[in-house]
Design an enzyme around this catalytic site. Sequence first.
Site, short mmCIF file in Angstrom:
data_model
loop_
_atom_site.label_atom_id
_atom_site.label_comp_id
_atom_site.label_asym_id
_atom_site.label_seq_id
_atom_site.Cartn_x
_atom_site.Cartn_y
_atom_site.Cartn_z
N LYS A 193 -16.34 11.84 28.77
CA LYS A 193 -15.82 13.22 28.85
C LYS A 193 -16.06 13.96 27.54
O LYS A 193 -15.55 15.06 27.33
CB LYS A 193 -14.32 13.20 29.16
CG LYS A 193 -13.97 12.50 30.46
CD LYS A 193 -12.45 12.40 30.59
CE LYS A 193 -12.07 11.40 31.66
NZ LYS A 193 -10.66 10.99 31.55
N ARG A 208 -19.68 -1.95 17.85
CA ARG A 208 -21.13 -1.87 18.00
C ARG A 208 -21.46 -0.43 18.38
O ARG A 208 -20.82 0.15 19.27
CB ARG A 208 -21.65 -2.81 19.09
CG ARG A 208 -23.11 -2.54 19.39
CD ARG A 208 -23.77 -3.58 20.22
NE ARG A 208 -24.01 -4.80 19.44
CZ ARG A 208 -24.83 -5.77 19.84
NH1 ARG A 208 -25.47 -5.66 20.98
NH2 ARG A 208 -25.00 -6.85 19.10
N HIS A 262 -26.42 -6.17 11.20
CA HIS A 262 -25.73 -7.00 12.20
C HIS A 262 -25.22 -8.23 11.43
O HIS A 262 -25.74 -9.33 11.56
CB HIS A 262 -26.72 -7.39 13.30
CG HIS A 262 -26.11 -7.95 14.54
ND1 HIS A 262 -24.77 -8.31 14.64
CD2 HIS A 262 -26.65 -8.21 15.77
CE1 HIS A 262 -24.53 -8.77 15.86
NE2 HIS A 262 -25.64 -8.72 16.56
N ARG A 305 -24.03 -11.51 24.05
CA ARG A 305 -23.59 -12.54 23.10
C ARG A 305 -22.50 -12.06 22.16
O ARG A 305 -21.45 -12.70 22.01
CB ARG A 305 -24.78 -13.01 22.24
CG ARG A 305 -25.63 -14.07 22.87
CD ARG A 305 -27.07 -13.89 22.42
NE ARG A 305 -27.57 -12.66 23.01
CZ ARG A 305 -28.10 -12.62 24.22
NH1 ARG A 305 -28.28 -13.70 24.90
NH2 ARG A 305 -28.48 -11.47 24.76
N THR A 306 -22.73 -10.95 21.47
CA THR A 306 -21.82 -10.54 20.40
C THR A 306 -20.45 -10.18 20.96
O THR A 306 -19.41 -10.58 20.42
CB THR A 306 -22.42 -9.35 19.62
OG1 THR A 306 -23.79 -9.65 19.32
CG2 THR A 306 -21.66 -9.08 18.35
N1 CP Z 1 -27.94 -11.14 19.35
C1 CP Z 1 -27.24 -10.13 19.88
O1 CP Z 1 -26.72 -9.26 19.17
O2 CP Z 1 -27.16 -10.16 21.24
P1 CP Z 1 -26.33 -9.13 22.14
O3 CP Z 1 -27.04 -7.80 22.06
O4 CP Z 1 -26.35 -9.71 23.53
O5 CP Z 1 -24.94 -9.04 21.58
#
Ligand code: CP
Length: 313
Positions: A82, A104, A132, A54-55
């Site tokens: 590496k 992320r 998040h 999603r993100t």
């Molecule tokens: N909700 C969320 O962060 O989903 P993903 O890990 O798929 O990005």
Amino acid sequence: MDDLLSIEDLDAGMITRILDTAEGLKDIAVRPIKKVPVLRGRTVCNLFYEDSTRTRISFEVAEKRLSADVINFSAKGSSVSKGESLKDTALTLQAMGVDAIVIRHSSSGAPRRLTEWVDAKVLNAGDGWHQHPTQALLDLFTIRERMGRLEGLNVAICGDVVHSRVARSLVQGLRIMGAEVTLVGPPTLMPAQVDSWDVTVSHDLDGMLADLDVCYLLRVQNERMAEQFFPSVREYARIWGMDIDRLEVMPDHAIVMHPGPMNRGVEISADVADAEQAVIVDQVTNGVAVRMACLYLMLGGEQAGADSEVTPA
Ligand code: CP
């Protein structure tokens, strides 16, 4: 906004501005041409060291709808394998002139470290168990869209709180906006410092359902569990899972939320996940608008100031 690292860095006015901006941008998704030129000539890199559906896709769609040039970097298949460090990767992106980095990372604090090495704006797309922020913002947007307000709402956040950056961010966002929050779940899945979270803690999901406006279910994060936190999945689903019987106890106006990915049959039954009261797909749709708003406010500058018209490309 310089960077978007944590919900804690925002106040109620800034959150409202992001949500209002997202509201204005949301209709771009239903235009024949789903694109506006506000980030034309800007380059955004999506730097993902951890898996995401999603993100990652939502940020990419948001960036493309704003006409930014997009670079997708996944640690798998890069020189990270590496042994290249985050710092050297960051300096490489900086040398290529990126304007913003969406990161992320499995380590809490990695986005903040990144800000020390690059001039580009940094947006946290999830770091370890820490934060998040865009997930919390899209959740706030979705609740406000459905309920018309955030202040005074009764929200339960249920399940695996201890491993959840979503819970940490959302609790802060809801409290800043004046909602009442109860964390509910087994004692083994509550953080040790939960007393400092400015929330109520309960271990009785059934006892609170009738008073809820929102029941927010957290994913059981098996991949972060080095030990057994509950006797069995079946036992967890029986005591903490949202099923149709529990849904029927909730008020008619109440909604069920989940950040995804879902464990159907564990924290949420399949029929609840697909029920009318579940707004999980709306959360995904709203995520694009909210991320567009964050990028627009951070990178748009004068060209995309709050009062300027957002016209199709
Ligand atoms: N909700 C969320 O962060 O989903 P993903 O890990 O798929 O990005």
